[in-house]
Write a protein that holds these residues in place. Structure first.
Motif, mmCIF file in Angstrom:
data_model
loop_
_atom_site.group_PDB
_atom_site.id
_atom_site.type_symbol
_atom_site.label_atom_id
_atom_site.label_comp_id
_atom_site.label_asym_id
_atom_site.label_seq_id
_atom_site.Cartn_x
_atom_site.Cartn_y
_atom_site.Cartn_z
ATOM 1 N N ALA A 59 89.437 27.237 115.193
ATOM 2 C CA ALA A 59 89.972 28.172 116.186
ATOM 3 C C ALA A 59 91.268 28.764 115.651
ATOM 4 C CB ALA A 59 90.234 27.442 117.507
ATOM 5 N N PRO A 60 91.403 30.082 115.749
ATOM 6 C CA PRO A 60 92.651 30.689 115.274
ATOM 7 C C PRO A 60 93.816 30.277 116.177
ATOM 8 C CG PRO A 60 91.286 32.318 116.373
ATOM 9 C CD PRO A 60 90.478 31.055 116.291
ATOM 10 N N MET A 61 94.973 30.156 115.572
ATOM 11 C CA MET A 61 96.161 29.781 116.320
ATOM 12 C C MET A 61 96.651 30.981 117.116
ATOM 13 S SD MET A 61 99.538 27.795 114.927
ATOM 14 C CE MET A 61 100.167 29.121 113.925
ATOM 15 N N LYS A 66 103.958 29.270 118.424
ATOM 16 C CA LYS A 66 105.226 28.752 117.928
ATOM 17 C C LYS A 66 106.354 29.022 118.929
ATOM 18 C CE LYS A 66 106.788 28.620 113.370
ATOM 19 N NZ LYS A 66 107.107 29.309 112.122
ATOM 20 N N ASP A 67 106.394 30.228 119.483
ATOM 21 C CA ASP A 67 107.435 30.567 120.467
ATOM 22 C C ASP A 67 107.304 29.704 121.719
ATOM 23 O OD1 ASP A 67 108.564 32.490 118.818
ATOM 24 O OD2 ASP A 67 107.286 34.090 119.616
ATOM 25 N N ARG A 72 109.209 25.203 125.023
ATOM 26 C CA ARG A 72 108.970 23.929 125.697
ATOM 27 C C ARG A 72 109.954 22.860 125.223
ATOM 28 N NH1 ARG A 72 103.085 21.433 126.945
ATOM 29 N NH2 ARG A 72 103.820 19.985 128.523
ATOM 30 N N LEU A 73 110.349 22.939 123.942
ATOM 31 C CA LEU A 73 111.328 22.002 123.392
ATOM 32 C C LEU A 73 112.763 22.447 123.669
ATOM 33 C CD1 LEU A 73 109.643 21.307 119.937
ATOM 34 C CD2 LEU A 73 109.719 19.785 121.916
ATOM 35 N N GLN A 74 112.890 23.577 124.344
ATOM 36 C CA GLN A 74 114.189 24.168 124.683
ATOM 37 C C GLN A 74 115.031 24.425 123.445
ATOM 38 O OE1 GLN A 74 115.744 21.441 127.634
ATOM 39 N NE2 GLN A 74 114.440 22.286 129.241
ATOM 40 N N PRO A 78 112.869 30.194 115.355
ATOM 41 C CA PRO A 78 113.517 30.496 114.077
ATOM 42 C C PRO A 78 113.931 31.953 113.947
ATOM 43 C CG PRO A 78 111.578 29.146 113.724
ATOM 44 C CD PRO A 78 111.599 29.509 115.179
ATOM 45 N N SER A 79 113.157 32.869 114.523
ATOM 46 C CA SER A 79 113.477 34.296 114.419
ATOM 47 C C SER A 79 114.767 34.658 115.145
ATOM 48 C CB SER A 79 112.323 35.140 114.967
ATOM 49 O OG SER A 79 112.098 34.794 116.329
ATOM 50 N N GLN A 80 115.202 33.821 116.108
ATOM 51 C CA GLN A 80 116.402 34.129 116.881
ATOM 52 C C GLN A 80 117.612 33.320 116.425
ATOM 53 O OE1 GLN A 80 115.439 33.508 120.984
ATOM 54 N NE2 GLN A 80 113.915 35.134 121.026
#
Length: 196
Positions: A59-61, A66-67, A72-74, A78-80
């Motif tokens: 199944a494609p991700m 990732k966002d 969810r991990l608060q 990485p992009s920000q």
């Protein structure tokens, strides 16, 4: 009062997938105890269930997975993150005169660690040994790299000198020694195994 009509052949696939209510699970287990030949049928279904994950298409991700995970991990994705958050230090330098030499467990050997990478389980440093030092037999958990800076190092009967490069492959073993003393740059695994 309703009478249950349980069928082993219908319940055993659900039993293998752990999808049965407790009462039905107990019924299946009791049937297996009473009729040992049913254990063969159970084993067949267990083998088939084991293969299920390997037969499913990849199944494609999801593009936003990732966002969502970072949210969810608060954590900021990485992009920000700022440049300083993404890079510990842009440049690390140590002058030769600033090396912190530490005595090693082998008499006549000193090591100056330059960098320890706990993620890769590697240590990078400089080793210097007095003449006549014999390093203990050791096995490399991963590859080891040595770049000779001065002196001599005897590895597997061959003598190496200044500016020679030596690479030992993972799981290889040796017990090098020096005749007149040496100094070399090295990168090796923290998990190398030494024979005492």
């Amino acid at each position: 009062m309703a009478i249950e009509n349980n069928c082993f052949c219908e319940l055993v696939p659900l039993y293998v997938l752990d999808l049965l209510a407790d009462s039905k699970r107990v019924w299946v287990e009791r049937e297996i105890q009473q009729s040992p030949e049913l254990a063969e049928e159970l084993a067949y279904y267990q083998t088939a269930a084991t293969a299920i994950p390997y037969s499913a298409p990849v199944a494609p991700m999801a593009p936003d997975l990732k966002d969502r995970l970072f949210a969810r991990l608060q954590l900021a994705p990485p992009s920000q993150r700022t440049q300083s958050e993404n890079v510990e230090k842009p440049l690390t330098t140590i002058r030769f005169q600033d090396l912190e030499w530490q005595p090693y467990s082998v008499p006549g050997v000193e090591i100056a660690n330059l960098y320890i990478d706990n993620t890769k389980r590697e240590v990078t440093g400089v080793l210097r040994a007095q003449g006549g030092v014999h390093y203990p037999l050791h096995r490399h958990a991963t590859g080891e790299e040595i770049f000779m800076l001065e002196g001599d190092l005897v590895v597997d009967g061959k003598v190496y000198g200044a500016f020679d490069y030596i690479r030992s492959e993972p799981n290889s073993s040796h017990a090098p020694h020096t005749i007149g003393g040496c100094m070399f740059f090295f990168r090796t695994s923290i998990d190398d195994e030494y024979t005492t």
